[in-house]
Design a protein around this motif. Structure first.
Motif, PDB file in Angstrom:
ATOM      1  N   GLN A   1       0.829  -1.199   0.000  1.00 33.55           N
ATOM      2  CA  GLN A   1       0.000   0.000   0.000  1.00 33.55           C
ATOM      3  C   GLN A   1       0.867   1.253   0.000  1.00 33.55           C
ATOM      4  OE1 GLN A   1      -2.604   0.264   3.361  1.00 33.55           O
ATOM      5  NE2 GLN A   1      -3.870   1.886   2.469  1.00 33.55           N
ATOM      6  N   LEU A   2       1.933   1.254   0.798  1.00 36.77           N
ATOM      7  CA  LEU A   2       2.818   2.405   0.875  1.00 36.77           C
ATOM      8  C   LEU A   2       3.649   2.574  -0.387  1.00 36.77           C
ATOM      9  CD1 LEU A   2       4.062   2.084   4.566  1.00 36.77           C
ATOM     10  CD2 LEU A   2       2.341   3.667   3.664  1.00 36.77           C
ATOM     11  N   ASP A   3       4.031   1.435  -0.999  1.00 40.97           N
ATOM     12  CA  ASP A   3       4.857   1.500  -2.204  1.00 40.97           C
ATOM     13  C   ASP A   3       4.056   1.901  -3.434  1.00 40.97           C
ATOM     14  OD1 ASP A   3       6.999   0.767  -0.701  1.00 40.97           O
ATOM     15  OD2 ASP A   3       7.025  -1.339  -1.320  1.00 40.97           O
ATOM     16  N   HIS A   4       2.733   1.690  -3.409  1.00 38.90           N
ATOM     17  CA  HIS A   4       1.882   2.003  -4.565  1.00 38.90           C
ATOM     18  C   HIS A   4       0.704   2.872  -4.095  1.00 38.90           C
ATOM     19  CE1 HIS A   4       4.006  -1.005  -7.046  1.00 38.90           C
ATOM     20  NE2 HIS A   4       4.037  -1.723  -5.931  1.00 38.90           N
ATOM     21  N   PRO A   5       0.987   4.091  -3.705  1.00 34.07           N
ATOM     22  CA  PRO A   5      -0.085   4.960  -3.161  1.00 34.07           C
ATOM     23  C   PRO A   5      -1.132   5.350  -4.190  1.00 34.07           C
ATOM     24  CG  PRO A   5       1.941   6.210  -3.472  1.00 34.07           C
ATOM     25  CD  PRO A   5       2.288   4.781  -3.733  1.00 34.07           C
TER      26      PRO A   5
END
Length: 633
Positions: free
Chosen positions: A447-451
């Motif tokens: 989730q953090l890597d692909h906002p």
């Protein structure tokens, strides 16, 4: 010869004190009896070594004592001939003492039959050994058998002879034999007990036992009575003991019949409790053991009549047959015990033959079980993720976390190799917690890597034991707080058989998790209870159709067309789920034809090799934001 002896002297009976030099004679000893058998005589001796010298003593006081002594004694010259024997000596051999004069003493006691005893006896005659003691079995002319202790000791040097004495130890040997029989036999069944069984087994496995002849093989039927504990518990131990004795009689009869026209019958022993063994020495192969096991089962199937009490019984038998060479008693019994367990597990009332491949699998299973907990602590487990794809647009919606064991000896192991073991020994709680934390942490990382992409959910399998043996609600809450993952992005999968019929704590746990925002999915739906009434009362949000339903959709235009009933059943389950507000995921989607049919009847999500095999986390990162899941990757 008035008496014969049987059997060699036991090695332990030979007494060998210090020996003088081989070319010298034994030095005179003042404490050794003279020719009369009594020490300390000061009367002049007749010429040494002559028969007349001993005969002259017989008319004297010491000679009379020698003749009347209760101890059986004989004087033997250096050539081994009897010079004089008293009546007690002759009585043991069935003759008068005088009748033994001039006979070869070694033949009277059969001292030549055992090379070690014969050599020691000659050393005493030559004066190079101080004493000989051995045991001999002597047959009296009237037919009865005596056990005698034979002692040969040198006379003073000037007498040039030895004193041979006999002690009747028959009563002691008989008592020893009775005590050994009691020690080696079971008092209830009168069969050989565990001690005697292992003594016979160990002897049969010694190299000299099978190298001198025979087949060189050994077989064992290890038998356990099915349900015998219930007999003791309901009818009492007295009836149980009588039943054991009756079983022993039937097994002995089977062994006798099996030994007919053979060199020997199998040894029947009671190893303890309701366990019996039939040991076959020099077995001819597995067919012989199988025939023996089958006859034992049939013999025990007939009802037992115990003083009007009619009882039926069955047994389970483990059968092992192998070469004696290289086999140990411990190894044979372990194999038999394992095979008996198989017979019990396969349904009881049967015999099962030892299978090396099955045993190897068991050993592997045991090795895995013994190292499972340490493996969790060593970090030998890893997670792979299989995409869950939207049927309408083919986009990645979520993943299922699948645990793998990177075993240092057996390589990468899939869950079916160790999850059952973890559930049995309780380590599933520790392993399940690790999977939960790792999967949630990874979902948050994606989730953090692909906002810019819609977040994907992660689905984690939960075992029933995790619900009972841990505070699953607290674990989930703590994990979500620690990783920062939205509860709506976590899905917990439980099997249908675990969820259906849930009440009490499991139902409360599921409800609490659902209230938290976590999705609950029923895995392998359609293969368990299929109690549809529970679907309306359980906090379930997803049904995962078992792959057995989906495989019927694989028709690609060639071969046998699919059964229309399969599609009707799946469509009905999907419509029912939608009416209850549940979404449906189809497992084992492998072809585009399956996907097309499932899409047409309204299936929400697909999972299978058509989209992707389970892959590492970085591969899931590559799939985010693409439609690459429309085909196998």
């Amino acid at each position: 010869m008035s008496g014969t002896s049987e059997g060699p002297a036991p090695a332990a009976d030979l007494i060998r004190p210090a020996v003088t030099e081989s070319k010298g004679e034994a030095s005179p000893r003042t404490d050794v009896p003279d020719s009369t058998g009594f020490p300390g005589s000061h009367e002049p001796h007749p010429s040494p070594g002559s028969l007349e010298s001993f005969e002259s003593l017989e008319g004297g006081r010491l000679g009379s004592a020698f003749s009347a002594a209760p101890l059986a004694m004989a004087v033997v010259d250096r050539d081994g001939l009897v010079v004089s024997a008293n009546d007690s000596f002759g009585a043991l051999l069935g003759k008068a003492g005088a009748a033994l004069t001039g006979l070869v003493a070694a033949e009277l006691m059969d001292l030549k039959s055992d090379a070690r005893t014969w050599d020691a006896y000659r050393e005493v005659l030559r004066g190079r050994q101080a004493k000989l003691s051995c045991t001999r079995r002597v047959k009296h002319p009237d037919g009865h058998v005596l056990w005698v202790q034979v002692t040969v000791a040198p006379l003073p040097a000037e007498e040039h002879g030895v004193l041979l004495s006999l002690t009747d130890i028959s009563a002691r040997r008989e008592l020893q034999a009775r005590l050994r029989h009691l020690e080696m036999h079971d008092p209830v069944t009168r069969l050989p007990n565990r001690t005697l069984f292992f003594e016979r087994l160990s002897a049969a496995l010694e190299a000299e036992s099978y190298e001198q002849g025979g087949t060189g093989r050994i077989g064992l039927c290890y038998l356990d009575l099915d349900g015998f504990k219930a007999v003791n518990d309901t009818l009492g131990h007295r009836v149980g003991d009588r039943l054991l004795a009756a079983v022993a009689e039937r097994l002995t009869r089977c062994a006798d019949e099996a030994g007919y026209a053979r060199a020997s019958s199998p040894l029947v022993a009671r190893l303890g409790g309701d366990e019996f063994a039939l040991l076959v020495e020099d077995s001819t192969g597995t067919d012989q053991l199988a025939e023996l096991a089958e006859s034992a089962l049939k013999a025990l199937q007939a009802p037992f009549d115990l003083s009007g009490q009619r009882l039926s019984l069955s047994a389970s038998i483990g059968v092992v047959e192998r070469h004696a060479s290289g086999t140990t008693a411990t190894g044979l019994m372990q194999a038999a015990d394992t095979t008996l367990y198989w017979a019990k597990a396969d349904g009881k009332s049967r015999w099962t033959l030892f299978d090396p491949e099955r045993n190897a699998h068991r050993m592997t299973r045991q090795a895995l079980a013994s190292t499972l907990r340490p493996a969790i602590e060593r970090g030998e487990f890893t997670l792979e993720y299989q995409p869950l794809v939207g049927m309408e647009n083919g986009r990645l919606r979520g993943v299922e976390a699948l645990v793998r064991w990177n075993h240092p000896q057996f390589g990468m192991l899939t869950p079916n190799r160790f999850i059952g073991l973890a559930e049995e020994d309780g380590s599933i709680v520790q392993l399940g917690h690790w999977v939960l934390v790792t999967a949630c942490r990874q979902a948050r990382r994606w989730q953090l890597d692909h906002p810019d992409e819609p977040p994907i959910f992660v689905s984690v399998n939960v075992a029933v034991r995790q619900v009972w043996d841990s505070d699953l609600v607290a674990d989930v809450a703590e994990t979500l707080a620690e990783t920062g993952l939205d509860p709506r992005l976590l899905q917990l999968e439980l099997t249908e058989s675990a969820v259906m019929g849930s009440a009490g704590r499991p139902l409360q746990t599921l409800q609490a998790l659902s209230d938290m925002g976590v999705h609950i999915a029923i895995d392998d739906f359609g293969t368990g209870y299929s109690n549809l009434a529970y679907l309306s009362r359980l906090p379930v949000s997803v049904l995962k159709l078992d792959g057995s339903f989906v495989r019927g959709f694989q028709y690609e235009g060639e071969g046998v067309p699919p059964n229309p009933a399969d599609e009707v059943i799946v469509e009905a389950m999907i419509q029912l789920a939608h009416r209850l507000g549940l979404s449906v995921t189809a497992e084992c989607v492998e072809t585009s034809a399956q996907a097309a049919r499932l899409r047409r009847i309204g299936c929400d999500t697909g999972q299978g090799w058509l989209y992707s095999r389970p892959v590492a986390p970085d591969r899931i990162s590559e799939l985010l934001g693409t439609k690459a899941c429309n085909q196998a990757s």
